[in-house]
Design a protein around this motif. Structure first.
Motif, PDB file in Angstrom:
ATOM      1  N   UNK A   4      35.284  39.708  25.201  1.00  0.00           N
ATOM      2  CA  UNK A   4      35.160  40.758  26.212  1.00  0.00           C
ATOM      3  C   UNK A   4      36.559  41.078  26.716  1.00  0.00           C
ATOM      4  N   UNK A   5      37.006  42.262  26.411  1.00  0.00           N
ATOM      5  CA  UNK A   5      38.417  42.634  26.509  1.00  0.00           C
ATOM      6  C   UNK A   5      38.915  42.919  27.920  1.00  0.00           C
ATOM      7  N   UNK A   6      38.089  43.501  28.773  1.00  0.00           N
ATOM      8  CA  UNK A   6      38.577  44.000  30.060  1.00  0.00           C
ATOM      9  C   UNK A   6      38.131  43.139  31.234  1.00  0.00           C
ATOM     10  N   UNK A   7      39.109  42.652  31.971  1.00  0.00           N
ATOM     11  CA  UNK A   7      38.874  41.952  33.230  1.00  0.00           C
ATOM     12  C   UNK A   7      38.737  43.030  34.291  1.00  0.00           C
ATOM     13  N   UNK A   8      37.526  43.180  34.815  1.00  0.00           N
ATOM     14  CA  UNK A   8      37.210  44.266  35.753  1.00  0.00           C
ATOM     15  C   UNK A   8      36.945  43.670  37.128  1.00  0.00           C
ATOM     16  N   UNK A   9      37.703  44.145  38.122  1.00  0.00           N
ATOM     17  CA  UNK A   9      37.569  43.633  39.480  1.00  0.00           C
ATOM     18  C   UNK A   9      37.539  44.805  40.455  1.00  0.00           C
ATOM     19  N   UNK A  10      36.734  44.685  41.496  1.00  0.00           N
ATOM     20  CA  UNK A  10      36.664  45.736  42.513  1.00  0.00           C
ATOM     21  C   UNK A  10      35.903  45.241  43.726  1.00  0.00           C
ATOM     22  N   UNK A  11      35.987  46.030  44.770  1.00  0.00           N
ATOM     23  CA  UNK A  11      35.187  45.802  45.979  1.00  0.00           C
ATOM     24  C   UNK A  11      34.202  46.944  46.120  1.00  0.00           C
ATOM     25  N   UNK A  12      32.985  46.607  46.569  1.00  0.00           N
ATOM     26  CA  UNK A  12      31.967  47.609  46.895  1.00  0.00           C
ATOM     27  C   UNK A  12      31.697  47.502  48.381  1.00  0.00           C
ATOM     28  N   UNK A  13      31.821  48.619  49.075  1.00  0.00           N
ATOM     29  CA  UNK A  13      31.505  48.668  50.498  1.00  0.00           C
ATOM     30  C   UNK A  13      30.286  49.561  50.669  1.00  0.00           C
ATOM     31  N   UNK A  14      29.278  49.062  51.355  1.00  0.00           N
ATOM     32  CA  UNK A  14      28.064  49.849  51.533  1.00  0.00           C
ATOM     33  C   UNK A  14      27.168  49.230  52.582  1.00  0.00           C
TER      34      UNK A  14
END
Length: 83
Positions: A4-14
């Motif tokens: 799995x090639x892409x290290x994906x990181x983020x924040x979700x605000x809701x």
């Protein structure tokens, strides 16, 4: 070779975010590994290795505002290049 090639990181605000439901959705709809979905009902941090980060971003954006988005190419990094 990295599966799995892409290290994906983020924040979700809701509102009314549920880390268990988000984790379940990821497990049922996305191929990848190293999933972390932690936080509370207003802010969730996502970390996930996948080959389709755009699908992850689209899903997360459907839950709330996304920001602090990082997508790193781990294959390039393993070859000594900028990810």
């Amino acid at each position: 070779m990295i599966e799995f090639r892409y290290d994906t990181q983020l924040l979700i605000e809701g509102k009314d975010l549920d880390e268990d439901k988000i984790t379940e959705y990821f497990n049922e709809h996305f191929e990848g590994d190293c999933l972390l979905a932690v936080g509370d009902d207003e802010l969730i941090k996502i970390h996930f290795h996948t080959n389709k980060p755009w699908d992850v971003l689209a899903y997360c954006a459907s839950l709330g505002e996304i920001y602090d988005i990082v997508v790193e190419d781990m294959d390039r990094q393993s070859r000594g290049l900028k990810g």
